[in-house]
Design an enzyme around this catalytic site. Sequence first.
Site, PDB file in Angstrom:
ATOM      1  N   HIS A 188       0.826  -1.247   0.128  1.00 58.68           N
ATOM      2  CA  HIS A 188       0.072  -0.163   0.144  1.00 58.68           C
ATOM      3  C   HIS A 188       0.833   1.305  -0.150  1.00 58.68           C
ATOM      4  O   HIS A 188       0.550   2.105  -0.456  1.00 58.68           O
ATOM      5  CB  HIS A 188      -0.873   0.021   1.305  1.00 58.68           C
ATOM      6  CG  HIS A 188      -2.008  -0.724   1.138  1.00 58.68           C
ATOM      7  ND1 HIS A 188      -3.019  -0.642   0.287  1.00 58.68           N
ATOM      8  CD2 HIS A 188      -2.377  -2.170   1.792  1.00 58.68           C
ATOM      9  CE1 HIS A 188      -3.794  -1.879   0.332  1.00 58.68           C
ATOM     10  NE2 HIS A 188      -3.344  -2.479   1.167  1.00 58.68           N
ATOM     11  N   ARG A 295       0.184  -3.436 -22.281  1.00 58.01           N
ATOM     12  CA  ARG A 295       0.734  -4.648 -22.989  1.00 58.01           C
ATOM     13  C   ARG A 295       1.151  -5.633 -22.054  1.00 58.01           C
ATOM     14  O   ARG A 295       2.354  -5.488 -21.793  1.00 58.01           O
ATOM     15  CB  ARG A 295       1.774  -4.113 -23.879  1.00 58.01           C
ATOM     16  CG  ARG A 295       1.356  -3.043 -24.980  1.00 58.01           C
ATOM     17  CD  ARG A 295       2.685  -2.635 -25.685  1.00 58.01           C
ATOM     18  NE  ARG A 295       2.336  -2.070 -27.162  1.00 58.01           N
ATOM     19  CZ  ARG A 295       2.340  -0.644 -27.262  1.00 58.01           C
ATOM     20  NH1 ARG A 295       2.413   0.275 -26.436  1.00 58.01           N
ATOM     21  NH2 ARG A 295       2.098  -0.340 -28.668  1.00 58.01           N
ATOM     22  N   ARG A 331      -4.711  -5.739 -22.489  1.00 59.77           N
ATOM     23  CA  ARG A 331      -4.620  -6.262 -23.799  1.00 59.77           C
ATOM     24  C   ARG A 331      -4.142  -7.717 -23.510  1.00 59.77           C
ATOM     25  O   ARG A 331      -3.164  -7.837 -23.147  1.00 59.77           O
ATOM     26  CB  ARG A 331      -3.660  -5.670 -24.812  1.00 59.77           C
ATOM     27  CG  ARG A 331      -3.739  -6.616 -25.983  1.00 59.77           C
ATOM     28  CD  ARG A 331      -3.075  -5.807 -27.562  1.00 59.77           C
ATOM     29  NE  ARG A 331      -1.618  -5.701 -26.851  1.00 59.77           N
ATOM     30  CZ  ARG A 331      -0.538  -5.153 -27.605  1.00 59.77           C
ATOM     31  NH1 ARG A 331      -1.094  -4.450 -28.784  1.00 59.77           N
ATOM     32  NH2 ARG A 331       0.688  -4.998 -27.338  1.00 59.77           N
ATOM     33  N   ASP A 453       0.325  -1.487 -36.332  1.00 62.36           N
ATOM     34  CA  ASP A 453       0.182  -2.959 -37.215  1.00 62.36           C
ATOM     35  C   ASP A 453      -0.722  -2.463 -38.418  1.00 62.36           C
ATOM     36  O   ASP A 453      -0.481  -2.949 -39.566  1.00 62.36           O
ATOM     37  CB  ASP A 453      -0.284  -3.832 -36.449  1.00 62.36           C
ATOM     38  CG  ASP A 453       0.681  -4.587 -35.658  1.00 62.36           C
ATOM     39  OD1 ASP A 453       1.932  -4.626 -36.099  1.00 62.36           O
ATOM     40  OD2 ASP A 453       0.661  -4.954 -34.556  1.00 62.36           O
TER      41      ASP A 453
HETATM   42  C1  PEP Z   1      -0.567  -1.378 -32.755  1.00 65.55           C
HETATM   43  O1  PEP Z   1      -0.416  -2.097 -33.405  1.00 65.55           O
HETATM   44  O2  PEP Z   1      -0.757  -0.208 -32.954  1.00 65.55           O
HETATM   45  C2  PEP Z   1      -0.374  -1.457 -31.177  1.00 65.55           C
HETATM   46  C3  PEP Z   1      -0.899  -0.773 -30.395  1.00 65.55           C
HETATM   47  O3  PEP Z   1       0.098  -2.844 -30.831  1.00 65.55           O
HETATM   48  P1  PEP Z   1       1.671  -3.109 -30.688  1.00 65.55           P
HETATM   49  O4  PEP Z   1       2.479  -1.921 -31.159  1.00 65.55           O
HETATM   50  O5  PEP Z   1       2.086  -3.429 -29.371  1.00 65.55           O
HETATM   51  O6  PEP Z   1       1.726  -4.125 -31.719  1.00 65.55           O
HETATM   52 MG    MG Z   2      -0.185  -4.280 -32.712  1.00 67.72          MG
END
Ligand code: PEP
Ligand code: MG
Length: 554
Positions: A188, A295, A331, A453
Site C-alpha cells: 500500500h 501490453r 490487452r 500494425d
Molecule cells: C499497434 O499495433 O498499433 C499496437 C498498439 O500494438 P503493438 O504496437 O503492441 O503491436
Molecule cells: Mg499491434
Amino acid sequence: MQIYSGKSVFSGIAIGKICVYQKSEQQVKRVRTEDGEKEWARYNEAKEKALDQLRGLYEKALKEVGEANAAIFEVHQMMLEDDDYNESIENIIRTQKVNAEYAVASTSDNFSTMFSSMDDDYMKERAADVKDISERILSLLAGGEKGKVVTDEPVIIVADDLAPSETVQLEKDKVLSFVTVHGSVNSHTAILARTMAIPALIGTEMPLDERVDGKFAVVDGVNGKIYVEPDEETFAELKERQREELEKKELLLQLKGKENITLDGKKIMLYANIGNIKDLATVVQNDAGGIGLFRSEFIYLEKEDYPTEEEQFKIYKTAVETMAGKRVIIRTLDIGADKQCDYFKMEKEENPALGYRAIRICLTQTEIFKTQLRALFRASAYGNLAIMYPMITSLWEVKRIKEIVEEVKAELTAEEIEFGNPQQGIMIETPAAVMVSGELAKEVDFFSIGTNDLTQYTLAIDRQNPKLDLFYNAHHPAVLSMIKMTVENAHKAGIWAGICGELGADTSLTKDFLAMGVDELSVSPGSILPIRKIILETNVEEYKRGNYADGETL
Ligand code: PEP
Ligand code: MG
C-alpha cells in the site's frame, strides 16, 4: 560521492538534504499490576484516540489520493475493533496481571507471526498492518504521537520501511522524496507513493545513520538511484534533468484536472499506454483518464517461464486498484513477430509478422489463454478492468474467444471464485478487421485501433525494417480512411472506438481524429497533456468545415 540503487516506485528528481527517519521504537516493559481494570481502561482510551486518528487519516487520504488508496485506514479501523485482537489484549492484561503496553506488544507479535505464516499473500501483508496499529496504540499509551517528521526545510526521507500510515502522515511540502531499504512494489505504501507523486525508491541497500543523515543528496527516480554528496558533474547533469522535469510539471499544473473537452463541447477520453505496472506512476502523474492499452505480453517477456495465474492476477489487481475506478484496458498476450519469448519455443517463420502471433497463439494453445483470462476475470472484481484482444481478422475469432471466456467464467463460478463483468473489446489493427468492423462491432463493447500494425499491414511495410522508412507513412490516406470507417461502424453499432497505436499521439492529427469522432486516444503518459491542450483549443465543427485529413479529402 556514494551511489545507492533501489527500485523506483515513482519517477522524478529530488535534490535536498537527507533526513533518516527513525521509527519511534517503543521499548515495552512487562510491568506486573493487580489493577487490571485500570490497564484495560487505559487501553480502551488509547484505542478510541487511535480510531479518531485513523478516521482523520482516512479523510486526509481520501482527499489527497482517492478512495481506493484511503481504504487501508478503514482496514486499520476494522482491525483495531476486531474481537480476537481485543480479547487477546484483555486476556493478557487480566490473566497475566500485566500493563496494557505489554499486552498490546505481545498481541501484536503473536498476530503478525500468525499472518506472516499464512500462504495467502494478502493475509501475509496484514502482518505489517497489525504492527502498525499496535505501534499507534503503544505510542498513545506513552502519551506521544506516532511517526512525525519534525523538520523546517523539505528533506529526502530515508527509512528502513514506511508503514502506510507513516507515508500518508508525511507533510507533503516537507518531503522531497522517500527512499526505503525494505518495502514491496505492491505494498500500500508504494501505491500511495505513486499516487502522491513523490519520487520514491524501495529496496535500497543503504546505511541509516550519520553516514547519510543530514547529507546533501539527489534522488533519481527515473533510474532508481540516490547520489549522496554527488560530484559536480553528476550534480549538474541531474540538476538539468530536474529543470526539464519542472518544465513539464508547469504544463501539468495548468492542465491537470481539466476535462478533455473541445470548445464546442465534444468530450474525448485521454488514456495512457503502459507495459508494466511500474509505469502507473507516470500515468497518475500525467492525469490520464484511464489506461487504454496495458501490453500484458511484457509480463511474459520479463520471465523465464510462463507467468502463473496468481502472478498475473496480482499485477492486474494492482493496476486496477491504483487506477481507483478509472478504466484499465488490458490487452491479452500479443507475443510473436518482434516480441519473442524463448519458453514459447516458437518455430522460426519466414514472415513472423504474418505468422503465428497474438490471438492466433491464444486460440490454438487455449491453456495459456485461459490462465490469463482467469487472472483477468478475477482481477476485474477489484476495479474497472476491461479486456482487449489483439490481431483480430475475422468474426469467427471473436465468437471463439467468447466461447472460451464462457468456459473460464463457468470454471470460476464452479470454484466459487469471485469475478467482475469486464467490458470486452478488440484491437482493429488489420485491414480485414476494418473491412468487417460493422459485423465485429455487434459482438464487442469497444474498438481500439492499433495504427502501428494497421499501417504495416495496409501498406505492406515491415514496421521493423528501417530501410523502408521512406515508404512507411502513417498519414497515408488509406490508413486515415480505415480509421474513419472503423469509428463510423463502431458508432452505428452503439460502441465506442479509440486509437492506441503511436499515431494517436501525433499532435498534427489530433484535430482530425476529433473530426472523425474518435472517442478515445491512448498514448504514452507524457503525451497526455500536450494533447489535452489541443483538445481544449479546438472547435471541431469549425475545423470540419475546412479540409481535414480523413483520408477522403487528402
Ligand atoms: C499497434 O499495433 O498499433 C499496437 C498498439 O500494438 P503493438 O504496437 O503492441 O503491436
Ligand atoms: Mg499491434
